[in-house]
Design an enzyme around this catalytic site. Structure first.
Site: not given
Length: 559
Positions: A336, A394, A426, A456, A515
């Site tokens: 990520e 993101n 995401e 997410d 996560e």
């Protein structure tokens, strides 16, 4: 001069005196009109006032009748005047048909007195309209000038101390209009305003700033009732008020100290503006009470926003990569991309700038900056012959208002000739139906282009299950808060929910990434639930580019 003329002169003088006195004596004025009508054998007298010629045509105005003996059957005289502001004033006197014939002298006298009366009505009505236009908007709401006037008067009379000032911004009112129609939405807005006015009563004031934003003042003694209207008002609409809709607001309030003396309007307004801004950027809105620390937080917000453009141009934002690891093989299977701001050789924590950038569209500029730098890195890795993994970037929900978002993402990826399978976008869940439709459109469009999509923070919001039911995501990222604790019983609610959600997502063909994994106990829970991909400090923190490339080259984490 005969008797009749003397009486006329007396009537006229009295009429001029009464209509020019301030304040005028209404009872004396009405009694005089009655005397005139009786003396001149008039059966009825009325005046009309219309703001515009169009309103006159539509019959929208005010009509006043100060005398009517019930015998009017014929119009004796009608006068219509148009003011400089195009307001229409009409005076009409009626008589009995048998008494319609009058001398020229008598008609002149009636005409003159009628014009004096019209002049009086014009002044009173236009003064009233000036008050309305000055302190109300076109839809009948009191405006900000009315608030300022109220505050000035209360301040002069030493009545501000101890009151509560507020600024509210109604939640998702665009959605209300879409759900029940704009006409009903307007009714809801008016009814909500009237509910606030009634609850506040003569303890304060409420005015509309525009749209669905209101400011006002009220006594602390009614705080609970007003707070309830901020958080859970049930507002009627429909022809008979038969339907209701729930309304809530982000509210900023300031507890005015007692004693208190206002020096400038900013002494109140600046504080409730700061408080409502904070309320709007909280996850669930609600009520935020101002305190002096907020001034410094606002100064920090302005500082970040002012430095953002230079930071972008100077490339002060760096991409850090946090690996995603297969917990069975300990192999890096993805990463990520996370943003770190390095300013004057100091790392600015994301919590200090990301929420601020999300207050406007700056976050969108940062997201594309990140995507472009990730694409540059992937292109270089491919050219260097490295084994490349898919990298997720993101994107804020702020992007969803951009109808060209999909095309812009594709263009950014293709600019560096990056194969689409190496990019994952995401997105977090959204709270409105309109944005949800846009989210679905973007996700479907990206997948058609071979770009992976990830939802997410699954498990944090209230609409998570609907999110995976309506949208076919490639990846579900589960927040660590949703993962059961090691000490919990196997049959605890948390464990049961976790196992079933994971099984559901797997049955739907989604890849699961957990996560925030930090311990061996958490790895054991993941293995039991057949979750194979983890991201968290147990393996690595977010790594600077060079450190991540070293990890990528080694590929596998040691036992």
């Amino acid at each position: 001069m005969g008797y009749e003329n003397e009486k006329y002169v007396s009537f006229l003088n009295r009429l001029i005196r009464i209509t020019h006195e301030e304040p005028y004596d209404k009872e004396e004025y009405v009694n005089l009109i009655h005397e005139i009508c009786i003396d001149y054998n008039l059966a009825k007298g009325e005046t009309e006032f219309y703001q515009t010629p169009m309103m006159e045509q539509r019959g929208i105005g005010e009509k006043f009748c100060d005398f009517d003996n019930g015998k009017a059957d014929s119009v004796l005289l009608r006068i219509r005047l148009v003011s400089e502001s195009k307001a229409i004033l009409i005076a009409t006197v009626y008589t009995e048909e048998a008494l319609k014939e009058r001398s020229d002298e008598e008609m002149t006298e009636i005409d003159t007195m009628l014009r004096v009366i019209l002049g009086f009505v014009a002044r009173r009505r236009l003064l009233r309209m000036t008050e309305i236009f000055g302190f109300s908007d076109l839809e009948g709401f009191s405006n900000f000038r009315a608030f300022v006037r109220y505050v000035d008067i209360a301040n002069a009379e030493n009545r501000l101390g101890g009151k509560i000032a507020f600024f509210i911004d109604l939640h998702n009112f665009t959605m209300v209009n879409q759900e029940i129609g704009r006409s009903n939405g307007d009714t809801v807005l008016h009814n909500y305003y009237e509910m606030l006015k009634k609850a506040i009563g003569d303890t304060g004031i409420v005015v509309r700033l525009g749209g669905d934003k209101f400011v006002g003042l009220f006594d602390r003694s009614i705080k609970r009732a007003i707070y309830d209207l901020f958080t859970k008002a049930s507002v009627p609409y429909g022809e008979m008020g038969e339907s209701k809709i729930h309304i809530s607001a982000a509210a900023g309030v300031y507890m005015i100290p007692n004693p208190f003396m206002l020096k400038t309007n900013g002494d109140i307004m600046d504080k409730i503006v700061i408080a409502v801004d904070m309320a709007k950027h909280q996850a669930n809105g609600g009520i935020v009470v101002y305190d002096d620390k907020m001034k410094y937080e606002k100064a920090h917000v302005k500082k970040v926003q002012s430095k953002f453009r230079d930071a972008i141009e100077n490339e002060e934002f760096l991409v850090y990569y946090q690996p995603k690891v297969n917990i069975d093989t300990r192999e890096i299977v993805g990463a990520e991309a996370l943003c770190r701001w390095i300013r004057d050789d100091v790392v600015v924590p994301p919590i200090e700038f990301i929420p601020i950038l999300e207050m406007n569209t700056d976050i969108c500029k940062l997201d594309f900056y990140m995507l472009e730098h990730v694409c540059k890195d992937i292109r270089r890795w491919l050219d260097e012959g490295r084994d490349v993994v898919r990298v997720s970037v993101n994107f804020s929900r702020k992007h969803l208002v951009d109808v060209d978002l999909l095309d812009k993402i594709i263009a950014a990826v293709d600019k560096y000739n990056v194969p689409h399978e190496y990019i994952e976008i995401e997105l977090t869940e959204t709270t409105t139906d309109v944005m949800f439709r846009d989210l679905k459109r973007v996700v479907n469009g990206l997948q058609e282009q071979g770009i992976s999509t990830a939802v997410d923070d699954f498990g944090i919001g209230y609409s998570s299950l609907n999110l995976i039911r309506e949208i076919s995501w490639n990846v579900m990222k589960v927040d660590k808060e949703f993962v059961p604790k090691a000490v919990e019983d196997e049959n605890s609610i948390s464990n049961i929910m976790f196992r079933h959600v994971i099984a559901l997502a797997q049955d739907m063909g989604m890849e699961i990434v957990i996560e925030g994994v930090e311990s061996v106990d958490q790895l054991d829970i993941l293995r039991k639930s057949k979750c194979s991909i983890a991201q968290g400090y147990f393996f690595d923190r977010p790594l600077p580019l060079k450190d991540f490339e070293d990890r990528l080259d080694r590929k596998v984490y040691p036992e």
